[in-house]
Design a protein around this motif. Structure first.
Motif, mmCIF file in Angstrom:
data_model
loop_
_atom_site.group_PDB
_atom_site.id
_atom_site.type_symbol
_atom_site.label_atom_id
_atom_site.label_comp_id
_atom_site.label_asym_id
_atom_site.label_seq_id
_atom_site.Cartn_x
_atom_site.Cartn_y
_atom_site.Cartn_z
ATOM 1 N N ALA A 21 0.848 -1.198 0.000
ATOM 2 C CA ALA A 21 0.000 0.000 0.000
ATOM 3 C C ALA A 21 0.881 1.244 0.000
ATOM 4 C CB ALA A 21 -0.930 -0.013 1.212
ATOM 5 N N CYS A 22 1.469 1.539 -1.170
ATOM 6 C CA CYS A 22 2.463 2.605 -1.226
ATOM 7 C C CYS A 22 2.210 3.606 -2.353
ATOM 8 C CB CYS A 22 3.851 2.004 -1.359
ATOM 9 S SG CYS A 22 4.005 0.914 -2.780
ATOM 10 N N TRP A 23 1.085 3.511 -3.023
ATOM 11 C CA TRP A 23 0.819 4.382 -4.166
ATOM 12 C C TRP A 23 -0.039 5.571 -3.746
ATOM 13 C CZ3 TRP A 23 3.515 3.402 -8.491
ATOM 14 C CH2 TRP A 23 4.075 2.117 -8.603
ATOM 15 N N ASP A 24 0.329 6.757 -4.243
ATOM 16 C CA ASP A 24 -0.427 7.979 -3.979
ATOM 17 C C ASP A 24 -1.611 8.130 -4.923
ATOM 18 O OD1 ASP A 24 1.316 9.354 -1.945
ATOM 19 O OD2 ASP A 24 2.771 9.058 -3.555
ATOM 20 N N LEU A 25 -1.452 7.617 -6.150
ATOM 21 C CA LEU A 25 -2.487 7.784 -7.172
ATOM 22 C C LEU A 25 -2.497 6.574 -8.094
ATOM 23 C CD1 LEU A 25 -4.581 9.514 -8.742
ATOM 24 C CD2 LEU A 25 -2.647 10.604 -9.918
ATOM 25 N N LEU A 26 -3.675 5.985 -8.264
ATOM 26 C CA LEU A 26 -3.902 4.917 -9.235
ATOM 27 C C LEU A 26 -4.802 5.480 -10.317
ATOM 28 C CD1 LEU A 26 -2.848 3.195 -6.861
ATOM 29 C CD2 LEU A 26 -4.559 1.496 -7.453
ATOM 30 N N LEU A 27 -4.451 5.221 -11.575
ATOM 31 C CA LEU A 27 -5.201 5.723 -12.719
ATOM 32 C C LEU A 27 -5.702 4.563 -13.562
ATOM 33 C CD1 LEU A 27 -2.629 8.468 -13.781
ATOM 34 C CD2 LEU A 27 -4.813 8.852 -12.612
ATOM 35 N N ASP A 28 -6.954 4.652 -13.998
ATOM 36 C CA ASP A 28 -7.541 3.651 -14.884
ATOM 37 C C ASP A 28 -8.342 4.385 -15.950
ATOM 38 O OD1 ASP A 28 -9.370 1.939 -16.171
ATOM 39 O OD2 ASP A 28 -9.436 0.572 -14.481
ATOM 40 N N LYS A 29 -7.934 4.244 -17.183
ATOM 41 C CA LYS A 29 -8.640 4.909 -18.270
ATOM 42 C C LYS A 29 -9.295 3.903 -19.221
ATOM 43 C CE LYS A 29 -4.363 5.434 -20.858
ATOM 44 N NZ LYS A 29 -3.857 4.265 -20.157
ATOM 45 N N GLY A 30 -9.827 2.834 -18.672
ATOM 46 C CA GLY A 30 -10.554 1.874 -19.492
ATOM 47 C C GLY A 30 -10.295 0.422 -19.174
ATOM 48 N N GLY A 84 -4.534 8.157 -0.320
ATOM 49 C CA GLY A 84 -4.257 8.075 -1.749
ATOM 50 C C GLY A 84 -5.529 8.140 -2.569
ATOM 51 N N PHE A 85 -5.370 8.427 -3.856
ATOM 52 C CA PHE A 85 -6.494 8.609 -4.769
ATOM 53 C C PHE A 85 -6.545 7.527 -5.836
ATOM 54 C CE2 PHE A 85 -5.709 12.935 -3.256
ATOM 55 C CZ PHE A 85 -7.004 13.363 -2.958
ATOM 56 N N PHE A 86 -7.770 7.225 -6.264
ATOM 57 C CA PHE A 86 -8.030 6.339 -7.396
ATOM 58 C C PHE A 86 -8.904 7.124 -8.364
ATOM 59 C CE2 PHE A 86 -11.095 2.930 -8.973
ATOM 60 C CZ PHE A 86 -10.285 2.529 -10.019
ATOM 61 N N LEU A 87 -8.430 7.296 -9.585
ATOM 62 C CA LEU A 87 -9.157 8.036 -10.611
ATOM 63 C C LEU A 87 -9.453 7.085 -11.759
ATOM 64 C CD1 LEU A 87 -10.197 10.870 -11.470
ATOM 65 C CD2 LEU A 87 -7.964 11.215 -12.573
ATOM 66 N N ILE A 88 -10.749 6.905 -12.058
ATOM 67 C CA ILE A 88 -11.162 5.939 -13.067
ATOM 68 C C ILE A 88 -12.051 6.604 -14.112
ATOM 69 C CG2 ILE A 88 -13.015 5.162 -11.503
ATOM 70 C CD1 ILE A 88 -12.862 2.407 -12.912
#
Length: 191
Positions: A94-103, A137-141
């Protein structure tokens, strides 16, 4: 997605890392999102793009090389079933500040039932997100298959530590008295 990241997880942000936030691009494809972040001032050494496709990872590496971007990491990883490697300076999962998913979530949702009593990858996806995000942390999908409300309901019901944070506005259209958008981009924050 890049503009949202700049506003909420800035390149030199207070992520606890003196070199900038650790960012994971899930289903990186050709790596263009990672490269766009670097162009906006993010440290390439704190960004990783993962994809289950070896050809995509090779393409990402070739594009980064052609743009003379060094330090970006691209890895072949099955996000749901594989182990995501750490970057230099990271400790634990659990070390990520931001996870990105664009599809990627959309693509998984369209895949066939795995059969043999196995869970569908989409049912495992939210727990992988929370396992990799550090607290705060953030998750942007971004989704073209699900509405913002559907994404919010699904992720917050599966993982109570994920809280709706914000959204990215997209152009809307009106048809038959209803207004909507062709895609939705939703942000969550891990408590």
């Amino acid at each position: 997605m890049v503009q949202w990241a700049i506003e909420h997880v800035p390149p030199g942000g207070d992520s606890g890392s003196r070199d900038g936030p650790f960012i994971l691009d899930i289903g990186t494809g050709n790596g263009i999102l990672c490269l766009s972040l670097v162009e906006e001032g993010y440290n390439p050494q704190t960004i990783m793009g993962i994809d289950y496709s070896e050809a995509s990872v090779q393409l990402s590496e070739q594009i980064a090389k052609s743009r003379e971007v060094e330090g970006l990491t691209f890895k072949v990883v099955d996000f749901v079933h594989g182990k995501t490697p750490n970057l230099h300076g990271q400790d634990g999962e659990a070390c990520w500040d931001l996870l990105l998913d664009k599809g990627t979530y959309d693509a998984m949702a369209l895949s066939a039932d795995p059969g043999s009593g196995q869970e569908h990858p989409t049912s495992l996806y939210p727990s992988r997100v929370t396992a990799l995000l550090k607290p705060g942390g953030f998750f942007l999908i971004t989704s073209c298959n699900f509405t913002e409300q559907e994404i919010e309901n699904y992720f917050t019901s599966k993982e109570p530590s994920l809280k709706y944070h914000s959204r990215v506005r997209h152009p809307t259209y009106t048809f038959g008295g209803k207004s909507g958008s062709t895609c939705s981009t939703t942000a969550f924050r891990k408590e």
